[in-house]
Design a protein around this motif. Structure first.
Motif, mmCIF file in Angstrom:
data_model
loop_
_atom_site.group_PDB
_atom_site.id
_atom_site.type_symbol
_atom_site.label_atom_id
_atom_site.label_comp_id
_atom_site.label_asym_id
_atom_site.label_seq_id
_atom_site.Cartn_x
_atom_site.Cartn_y
_atom_site.Cartn_z
ATOM 1 N N PHE A 65 -13.218 -67.094 -10.593
ATOM 2 C CA PHE A 65 -14.293 -67.281 -9.615
ATOM 3 C C PHE A 65 -15.341 -68.216 -10.240
ATOM 4 C CE2 PHE A 65 -13.483 -62.738 -7.853
ATOM 5 C CZ PHE A 65 -12.309 -63.193 -7.268
ATOM 6 N N SER A 66 -15.592 -69.348 -9.594
ATOM 7 C CA SER A 66 -16.486 -70.350 -10.179
ATOM 8 C C SER A 66 -17.725 -70.622 -9.340
ATOM 9 C CB SER A 66 -15.725 -71.656 -10.432
ATOM 10 O OG SER A 66 -14.971 -72.065 -9.308
ATOM 11 N N GLU A 124 -27.404 -77.901 -9.352
ATOM 12 C CA GLU A 124 -26.008 -77.462 -9.212
ATOM 13 C C GLU A 124 -25.101 -78.507 -9.869
ATOM 14 O OE1 GLU A 124 -22.546 -75.926 -8.778
ATOM 15 O OE2 GLU A 124 -24.266 -74.741 -8.042
ATOM 16 N N VAL A 125 -24.163 -78.046 -10.703
ATOM 17 C CA VAL A 125 -23.303 -78.974 -11.435
ATOM 18 C C VAL A 125 -22.180 -79.535 -10.569
ATOM 19 C CG1 VAL A 125 -21.712 -77.189 -12.307
ATOM 20 C CG2 VAL A 125 -22.078 -79.290 -13.632
ATOM 21 N N ASP A 126 -21.765 -78.800 -9.527
ATOM 22 C CA ASP A 126 -20.609 -79.194 -8.724
ATOM 23 C C ASP A 126 -21.062 -79.912 -7.457
ATOM 24 O OD1 ASP A 126 -18.428 -78.868 -6.644
ATOM 25 O OD2 ASP A 126 -17.428 -77.957 -8.362
ATOM 26 N N ASP A 144 -11.522 -71.581 -9.719
ATOM 27 C CA ASP A 144 -10.955 -72.590 -10.631
ATOM 28 C C ASP A 144 -11.630 -73.946 -10.467
ATOM 29 O OD1 ASP A 144 -9.115 -70.684 -11.597
ATOM 30 O OD2 ASP A 144 -7.774 -71.086 -9.931
ATOM 31 N N ASP A 145 -12.950 -73.939 -10.327
ATOM 32 C CA ASP A 145 -13.757 -75.162 -10.203
ATOM 33 C C ASP A 145 -13.282 -76.061 -9.061
ATOM 34 O OD1 ASP A 145 -15.220 -74.293 -12.372
ATOM 35 O OD2 ASP A 145 -14.065 -75.449 -13.822
ATOM 36 N N GLY A 146 -12.784 -75.441 -8.010
ATOM 37 C CA GLY A 146 -12.351 -76.190 -6.838
ATOM 38 C C GLY A 146 -10.864 -76.400 -6.741
ATOM 39 N N ALA A 147 -10.121 -76.060 -7.787
ATOM 40 C CA ALA A 147 -8.666 -76.268 -7.775
ATOM 41 C C ALA A 147 -7.919 -75.098 -7.154
ATOM 42 C CB ALA A 147 -8.161 -76.500 -9.202
ATOM 43 N N GLY A 148 -8.550 -73.939 -7.017
ATOM 44 C CA GLY A 148 -7.879 -72.758 -6.490
ATOM 45 C C GLY A 148 -8.197 -72.511 -5.025
#
Length: 397
Positions: free
Chosen positions: A102-103, A154-156, A89-93
């Motif tokens: 899965f992100s 990397e986007v994140d 969840d882009d870091g929220a999970g």
């Protein structure tokens, strides 16, 4: 993770040899030099001390493993054909739960090496990688081509920071960039190779523009659906690339190109009903050539089969494009029936679209998967049969 060693009964060499043998047996590792890369870029240096593992084939470990709780299980899972979840969840999970979207992950070796073999990097190549993730593939590319030529985007920011630490521990130093991978890295162009580790439906022109003529781009092409295809493009000039498919390979989608599954079957009273002689079972385990044409001509649609109470069914659902309610369809056929019952709801008639694409494939003589290719240029993306100048279809995504 560099100070952690395998427990008694396991050796690093044995783990590598076992994984390499498995990959060779499955046809995922055909170039012996990549077995050397497995040793030179140890996968455990890019794996969290505790992680959720997904198996890439029946029999591979799956579930949560932690090196301090179950060292044997953790080491075995790291050096198996597994993907290792880094983020949900882009870091929220919670990435240890195995739940959520899965992100980011350390991709399974059985998926990584076929792409690397298609890319075929050489010493001295200038390589652009889209999607750094854990940094493992950036390390493998640096080993193959030399770190000075590798740029990985990397986007994140949090994922990128962990990748930088992992690569430093492994002894590699490619240029790492936090940003939008669809823009490429124009100041380092032109590139000999572009390696994409995220699912893509719309192929950015920037990747073609920043690759030299004769250069290669490999990516998981998702065509506007859930199933990806391993695509190798050769760049003809700064506006055109042409290539062929080399099997299925589904990846986490590029963030800007994600689709969300929608199912709105509660609108039965407003649905359109009809009958069909085409059996829903036709689409179960469909020929890869038919799948490819259907994915290209029927955008943003997923489907799955169901068999209940003696009836065969195919359910189709529109993948979220953030407009309206979405569309769905179902084809149900009982064993004794001469026809199937079709129910469709929404602005699109998904069963009609899918069955039309399938019939078009049959009318062409049911061509095999290896006869299809793709051209990307300023006019759009076109699927073609046998050769780029022959029969082609504009791909809608």
């Amino acid at each position: 993770m560099g100070t952690v060693t395998p427990p008694d009964g396991l050796t690093f060499d044995d783990l590598i040899a076992r994984l390499a043998a498995h990959l060779r047996t499955r046809g995922s590792l055909t170039d012996e030099s990549w077995e050397d890369a497995l040793r030179a870029v140890p996968r455990h240096l890019f794996a969290p001390a505790a992680a959720w593992f997904n198996s890439n084939h029946a029999g591979a470990p799956r579930g949560r493993f932690a090196v301090d709780e179950d060292p044997m299980g953790w080491w075995t899972a790291v050096y198996a054909d597994t993907s290792i979840i880094l983020q949900t969840d882009d870091g929220a999970g919670d990435p240890l739960s195995g739940k959520g979207l899965f992100s980011s992950s350390v991709s399974a070796p059985g998926i990584v090496f076929p792409f690397l073999e298609l890319l075929a990097p050489q010493k001295g190549d200038r390589i652009l990688e889209i999607g750094t993730g854990s940094g493992w593939t950036a390390g493998l590319l640096s080993w193959a081509a030399g770190a000075n030529g590798v740029v990985s985007i990397e986007v994140d920011p949090e994922v990128a920071a962990r990748a930088a630490a992992n690569l430093g521990e492994a002894g590699f130093a490619p240029q790492l960039v936090v940003g939008d991978g669809t823009e490429g890295r124009s100041e380092r162009a032109s590139f000999d190779r572009v390696h994409v580790t995220v699912g893509v439906s719309d192929i950015p022109m920037a990747w073609i523009e920043q690759t030299r003529p004769g250069g290669v781009i490999v990516l998981p092409w998702h065509a506007g659906g859930l199933v990806g295809h391993r695509l190798r493009l050769k760049v003809l000039n700064e506006t055109t690339a042409v290539g062929c498919f080399h099997g299925t390979a589904s990846y986490m989608m590029l963030r800007d190109q994600r689709y969300n599954t929608r199912w709105t079957s509660h609108h039965h009273e407003a649905a359109h009903r009809s009958t069909t002689k085409l059996h829903p079972r036709t689409f179960w385990n469909m020929d890869l050539g038919a799948q490819l044409l259907c994915h290209a001509l029927v955008p943003r649609v997923g489907w799955h089969d169901v068999s209940e109470d003696g009836a065969d069914s195919l359910l189709l659902y529109e993948l979220d494009d953030h407009t309206g309610e979405g569309a769905w369809a179902a084809c149900d056929r009982r064993p004794e029936a001469a026809e199937g019952e079709v129910t469709q709801y929404g602005e699109r008639r998904l069963w009609d679209e899918l069955s039309s694409a399938y019939r078009q494939w049959v009318s062409l003589g049911s061509p095999g998967y290896d006869r299809f290719g793709l051209t990307v240029d300023p006019s759009g993306t076109h699927l073609w049969l046998d050769r780029p100048s022959a029969r082609k279809w504009r791909v809608r995504t």
